[in-house]
Design a protein around this motif. Structure first.
Motif, short mmCIF file in Angstrom:
data_model
loop_
_atom_site.label_atom_id
_atom_site.label_comp_id
_atom_site.label_asym_id
_atom_site.label_seq_id
_atom_site.Cartn_x
_atom_site.Cartn_y
_atom_site.Cartn_z
N CYS A 127 0.83 -1.21 0.00
CA CYS A 127 0.00 0.00 0.00
C CYS A 127 0.87 1.26 0.00
O CYS A 127 2.10 1.19 0.01
N GLU A 128 0.22 2.42 -0.03
CA GLU A 128 0.94 3.69 -0.20
C GLU A 128 2.06 3.85 0.83
O GLU A 128 1.85 3.65 2.03
N ASP A 157 14.13 1.74 2.49
CA ASP A 157 13.17 1.05 3.36
C ASP A 157 12.17 2.02 3.98
O ASP A 157 12.27 2.38 5.15
N SER A 158 11.18 2.42 3.21
CA SER A 158 10.18 3.37 3.68
C SER A 158 9.01 2.66 4.35
O SER A 158 8.77 1.47 4.16
N ASP A 159 8.27 3.42 5.14
CA ASP A 159 7.09 2.92 5.86
C ASP A 159 5.82 3.19 5.06
O ASP A 159 5.81 3.98 4.12
N LEU A 160 4.75 2.56 5.51
CA LEU A 160 3.44 2.91 4.98
C LEU A 160 3.02 4.29 5.51
O LEU A 160 3.34 4.65 6.64
N THR A 161 2.29 5.04 4.70
CA THR A 161 1.68 6.27 5.16
C THR A 161 0.42 5.94 5.96
O THR A 161 -0.01 4.78 6.02
N GLN A 168 -4.50 2.47 6.11
CA GLN A 168 -5.95 2.34 5.92
C GLN A 168 -6.24 1.41 4.74
O GLN A 168 -7.15 0.57 4.81
N GLN A 169 -5.47 1.57 3.66
CA GLN A 169 -5.63 0.68 2.50
C GLN A 169 -5.39 -0.78 2.90
O GLN A 169 -6.14 -1.67 2.51
#
Length: 201
Positions: free
Chosen positions: A10-11, A25-29, A34-35
């Motif tokens: 997800c986003e 290595d980014s996180d979910l927003t 929510q997605q």
């Protein structure tokens, strides 16, 4: 019939912050979380009983977080596998996207798309295809349905590997898959034909 529910993470923060992804290595927003919380009901409507399945996911945080939210409150096994990672962009991972766009080399000067690296330390398409094909070959032997969480471009190679497209023919292939999308891949029991039942749902 063998079925695979292929989910793109997800986003993620790198996308909304305009940074190159890959192995960064980014996180979910908040929106991404929510997605992810809506995925369970969606895949249930598509005929997948998550309680009786195994979920495989890329080990990068944005995919792993998607899978963890999906399996929250269940006893569903979650297995993280590096082979499901997105293509690595080497030293450009996490770079401002506009800066990356200025200095990357998108097209191979000798026309060899499979072995071309668009920036220093990046994986080639062949690198990504080989590791994902290895993974697909392993899980296709499993008897029950499977859920897989991966990344947008990596999912292209997953679908191609599922359809037994030879790696030498993967130089141009690309499906546009949205964050949090669901694709359903099926292999029938009689002819062993492999069908894309749903793409980017």
């Amino acid at each position: 019939m063998k079925r695979i529910c292929l989910i793109t993470h997800c986003e993620a923060t790198h996308s909304v912050n305009g940074r190159v992804g890959g192995w960064f290595d980014s996180d979910l927003t908040v929106k991404g979380k929510q997605q992810a919380s809506q995925l369970s009901s969606k895949i249930r409507e598509l005929g997948f009983d998550i309680q009786n399945l195994t979920v495989y996911s890329s080990d990068l945080k944005r995919a792993a977080q998607t899978a963890q939210i999906l399996t929250n409150g269940t006893n569903t096994p979650l297995i993280l596998d590096q082979r499901l990672r997105e293509m690595s962009f080497g030293t450009h991972g996490g770079m401002i996207q506009s800066e990356h766009n200025k200095i990357m080399i998108p097209i191979s000067p000798n026309g060899n798309r499979l072995d071309h690296r668009i920036c220093k330390g990046a994986e080639t398409r062949r690198n990504v295809a080989e590791r994902i094909c290895q993974f697909v070959d392993e899980i296709i032997e499993l008897e029950k349905d499977t859920i897989v969480v991966t990344h947008g471009f990596a999912a292209t190679f997953f679908i191609a590997a599922f359809q037994k497209i030879d790696i030498s023919s993967m130089g141009y292939i690309n499906y546009r898959l949205n964050p949090g999308s669901i694709s359903i891949l099926e292999e029938d029991n009689i002819f062993r034909s492999r069908v894309i039942k749903l793409l980017n749902g």
